[in-house]
Design an enzyme around this catalytic site. Structure first.
Site, short mmCIF file in Angstrom:
data_model
loop_
_atom_site.label_atom_id
_atom_site.label_comp_id
_atom_site.label_asym_id
_atom_site.label_seq_id
_atom_site.Cartn_x
_atom_site.Cartn_y
_atom_site.Cartn_z
N GLY A 183 0.18 -1.18 -0.54
CA GLY A 183 0.30 -0.03 0.05
C GLY A 183 1.04 1.36 0.36
O GLY A 183 2.22 1.40 0.09
N CYS A 184 0.60 2.50 0.24
CA CYS A 184 0.80 3.80 -0.27
C CYS A 184 1.46 4.30 0.79
O CYS A 184 2.41 4.55 1.16
CB CYS A 184 0.08 4.80 -0.76
SG CYS A 184 -0.90 5.08 -0.09
N TYR A 185 0.28 3.89 1.97
CA TYR A 185 1.41 4.31 3.65
C TYR A 185 2.32 3.39 3.86
O TYR A 185 3.34 3.75 4.05
CB TYR A 185 0.42 4.52 4.07
CG TYR A 185 -0.85 5.61 4.36
CD1 TYR A 185 -0.04 6.60 4.64
CD2 TYR A 185 -2.25 5.28 3.89
CE1 TYR A 185 -1.33 8.24 4.73
CE2 TYR A 185 -3.02 6.50 4.29
CZ TYR A 185 -2.89 7.19 4.42
OH TYR A 185 -4.01 8.68 3.72
N SER A 202 5.71 3.70 2.70
CA SER A 202 6.53 5.62 2.85
C SER A 202 6.44 5.47 4.18
O SER A 202 7.58 5.41 4.90
CB SER A 202 5.48 6.45 2.59
OG SER A 202 4.10 6.69 4.07
#
Lengths: 363, 363, 363, 363
Positions: free
Chosen positions: C172-174, C177
């Site tokens: 996922g994006c979170y 990061s």
């Protein structure tokens, strides 16, 4: 009411007798226009909001649906309801309709029959001519007998009629930004009517709280686009009003654009003048037309309208430039589409209808 | 070069012989246009960026000033410098000037004398007529002898001249969005020249990286405003180009607006046609004009241009509507002001000048 | 393929033999992630996009649905289709799933059985432990037998496994990061695991192209809000990965916020170190971990991550600060949620799986 | 004044005797905070704005500099001036300083000596301890003798002291959003002081009307970034206030982020509790602390703070969540940085100092 006026009724003072307040209701308060109307009415020192209706939110409190209203004075008792029109007409003296186009017409009749005065913010009663209505809206008007009875709610133009009206049809946002630019010139008959070209730019609330992919944040942010060409529905009321003042049928060019901000309309109009007329004479026409208008600001020779100067206010900012290269006149205006373009103007009409100072609750 | 083309030089392959690349330099790479130009050149498979100059940043690496470029292939060796023009002309075959208007002219002469070819992105060489330059820019042109020698860098119109040009003057962003709409009609002589009205909307990078209160975030966000009325400087090049193709002096109406997004221009133009002409015939004119153009997209009957569809690309999206109510033709375009309106178009010119496929490095 | 690699196939050269390209398909290309994936694949010099599927858009061309793709090389022939998985597995070597969570799982099995390799961008295969899946997603996993076979598609961590994987589950994006900030420290065992606190800020495309009132322009513009507290679904994959590297169960604090921009995530993490360790030693850990990583940029002592520097790219920008006042370490990153946080990372995995240089099509 | 209060003076009534209004002045009204202060004072029913000063704009009318104020009641007579402090102190009873940090201190002394009461919106008097001032601001305090005399202008905490204060130091925007979250818990001694971690997000007006490239539209739009780590100046006042209530020196973690909107702060705080305490008990602490506070809204269990609900208002919206996974308490708030974070709070202090209902002019 007279007595109360003497006593100086105002938002912060609680000793005002309740009969000095006008009981009002808002039908269909779930869109941006309805929400803004409620915001303005809650602050209005002479209005008592006795009912707020919504099919979708019936039973919920205002604060649950619009958290920004919570803990505002008077909101705690307010809950969305769904009363019968006749019953509402009994409870409120003036009723605002903030319904989608088409649905307002159904409500107006029973409300008027019940004795209430109605301020409609939809397009349903803005047009006098049932044929034009059908041409632009694609179906027969549901209550054509009311069409001729509504007053077009542009106080700068129809103040006197509004004062006595039973049914006021508030202008659309684009029409407000356009008509207040054009009507002074039309009345003076200095415009070549066939030459009128209008470009408008609107923020996204102009589309209403429509849950449609086109209005998602990522579809609008960093996006600009013309749309609604060549026959946007607002043309019907714009052209009908221009025609009334011109004394002949007027057809204009109009291109709206969608622009990534919440609130605001910029309108830029180009016209050919019928005769050589100098910039000073044009200025005089506008100064004369709007000298005593509390919400019209003429910006003069150096400033341009900017939506950030009118956001959240009922002002329309107006600037003019005569182009020496083309001899065309350029007219420009800025309004907040939700205030002067909708709910603020409705309150201004309300003030006129009730004989209150026109700026009451709007400064 | 021929040989290199066969070998298939490309961005990701490192075995390409260095003589297959064209050495280029960018003078004045600190503004938005310069930054975008560097971004495009770094990705360009046939360009080798040998120097990037900036008075302000001399000595710093590209990545220090533009962190978005760090770790991009080839950037590590690049440092802003401040070489003499003659020396630069020796090192690079084609030199891009991304300087403010007025400063580019000083650089062009020594660079050309040094044997380099120059692609200027400022306004300094866009106008052929020194009198018009003075009228719009307020002072005599510093090197009038070069004015007639520059080619206006609109490949869709001047492709052949660009191929052999020593000095190319890239069009402004508004002119690009306007001329590509109007020139096909002007060439066919179907437009009433006096009727041309242009409204444009521009994102904020159009103003450059100007450190001025007017362009602060909170002054632009939630703001829209017309400006530069009635005599924006871009009118000079627009009208000169239109006049060349019309064979007579053309004067148009033009109103730019500032709108809160980073990139993009929307242009909407209204014209009267000289004769009854149907929508199909107009379509044919545009299809013929742009059939083989890799960067012109005709949107057809249902879509409207939207800046989000061209952002970051070298495309211009074009739509037309004939208004049956007014018989006017409405022309609309969308471009990215920093790409097709500036740096992308400069690269497109570069490709033409070097005989590369015109889309090289731009898709 | 080997041969093609030698020949230096690239985006702009057309002579490349078609067998040098890898045939790929995208299932469910109608959301933001799918659209970005298509954009990147169209530019990818080694990928041939043979099919793009969508229930909603079956029959339409890519350009009709995403006008920004029209006239891009290769798109003209592409039309949304709805083939059977088995048939697709026959036509494409690698198949990307850009479907909503829950629907990807159904497709993976027949595709794998048909012999294709699958890169899934949904959450369906990110978690190894079926119990955790159930806890966070509220239902049993539809194909639990595949759970243990998927490789977590974070190339900086699992490059070798990805190279041979049949099924890759893109993070996922979170999580992307966050994990790239934390894993180097976790592996070195210098972090007090109970102390990990994560705050993230996401642009609105992070929510997908969900047609919901919460994501309308006027609801997001001029709005910021925390959400998903305390148990955002991404926690499941973040904590599972951290636990694997820590060798014990890790539970973290995580608060996402929605912020009004299109693309980008900023993550700020606070950790207590297990021992006195100086800033230089921490820097060394990150330099060692990411020295050869093409997409990880360590910003050093003076810069902070900014989404505008990574927008449209596959980079993750990382900065660290040791706070002398509290002895806590602050870790910060910026990514583009649609690129390094989704589609770019999927392409990076694709490059690893096919043995292409990892930056192919991504710079 | 007493008499006037009885009579119910209000914005719309003009018959109020002028002695019922408090004469006020604003020094340094050219920034965003000063502009907002003027906006609020113009609407305030008990304030008479007798002077507005600005070095930069002396001689111009308010409406020339801030076109949004033109035609508002009372503004026509107002012109920016530059009077001597002693003279101002003679004309106005309460004087607001909206000057940059450092310059306010010079003005305060002569104004106080002249008999005026001062409400300072800069950071100059927020800190009691001159050593802390020097540590964070880098130089000795210019009038240290006044430091101990200023009252910290957070009415929810220091209402009684503010009522009698000669000099009020309005809190910074971040401190307001943080202290109102933390102080109820600190007073109850249920927080592990070493555990306090604060993440804040601020709109761009938080940086003031600073003409700096970092705050240009195109540098902020589509950008998010942490900054000011690890020692933002606001830490000095936050920690001093926390220490006062904790009875010991408190050091916290604080990370501000810049986010692309005009107005608003979101603060998210994580704390460990000193003892097992259930969600209900925490709720009770906040309900007790803020039961009668007109501007504090406790959002309950389902809503999250959102800046759009407080924009343009003096409210602070507060939500709490106890994370069962980590046992940490998460505190969240939203304010408008220019209203509750600056000018609105200054008006609230003004109301307290004058004995007016605290919401006067603020709802």
């Amino acid at each position: 009411m007279k007595k109360a006026a003497k006593a100086g009724g105002c938002a912060q003072s609680f000793e005002v007798e309740s009969d000095s307040l006008t009981k009002v209701a808002v039908i269909g308060a779930s869109g941006y226009v309805g929400e803004e109307l409620v915001r303005l009415l809650l602050r209005h020192p002479r209005a008592e909001l006795v009912a707020v209706t919504s099919r979708q939110f019936a039973g919920k409190t205002l604060a649950e649906i619009f958290p920004r209203f919570s803990q505002l004075q008077k909101t705690s008792r307010l809950r969305f309801s769904q009363p019968e029109p006749a019953q509402l007409a009994h409870r409120a003296k003036i009723i605002f309709l903030a319904l989608p186009h088409g649905r307002a017409a159904e409500f107006a009749k029973p409300l008027l029959q019940g004795g209430a005065r109605v301020i409609d913010l939809s397009a349903d009663f803005r047009i006098e001519d049932a044929k034009i209505y059908k041409e632009f809206y694609g179906h027969d008007h549901p209550v054509p007998e009311l069409l001729g009875k509504a007053v077009y709610g542009l106080p700068e133009i129809y103040r006197k009629k509004i004062a006595d009206a039973k049914l006021v049809a508030c202008p659309g946002c684009y029409p407000t930004s356009i008509l207040l630019l054009l009507l002074p010139l039309i009345r003076e008959q200095v415009v070549n009517l066939a030459s009128i070209l209008v470009t408008s730019l609107s923020g996204v609330t102009g589309a209403g709280r429509k849950v449609d992919a086109d209005y998602l944040f990522a579809e609008c942010n960093e996006s600009m686009r013309p749309y609604g060409i060549p026959k946007h529905r607002h043309l019907s009321e714009i052209e009908e009003q221009l025609s009334i003042f011109a004394g002949e049928k007027v057809t204009i060019q109009f291109t709206p654009h969608l622009v990534p901000l919440n609130r605001g309309i910029i309108t830029t109009i180009y016209v050919d003048l019928t005769e050589r007329i100098d910039a000073d004479s044009i200025d005089s026409i506008y100064k004369k037309a709007y000298r005593d208008e509390p919400f019209v600001r003429l910006l003069g020779d150096t400033l341009f309208p900017d939506t950030k100067n009118v956001a959240g206010t009922n002002f329309i900012d107006i600037a003019l430039r005569l182009d020496p290269r083309t001899s065309r006149l350029i007219l420009m205006s800025a309004i907040d589409n939700l205030v002067k373009g909708a709910s603020g103007q409705a309150i201004q009409c309300f003030n006129v209808m009730r004989g209150y100072p026109e700026t009451t609750g709007l400064l």
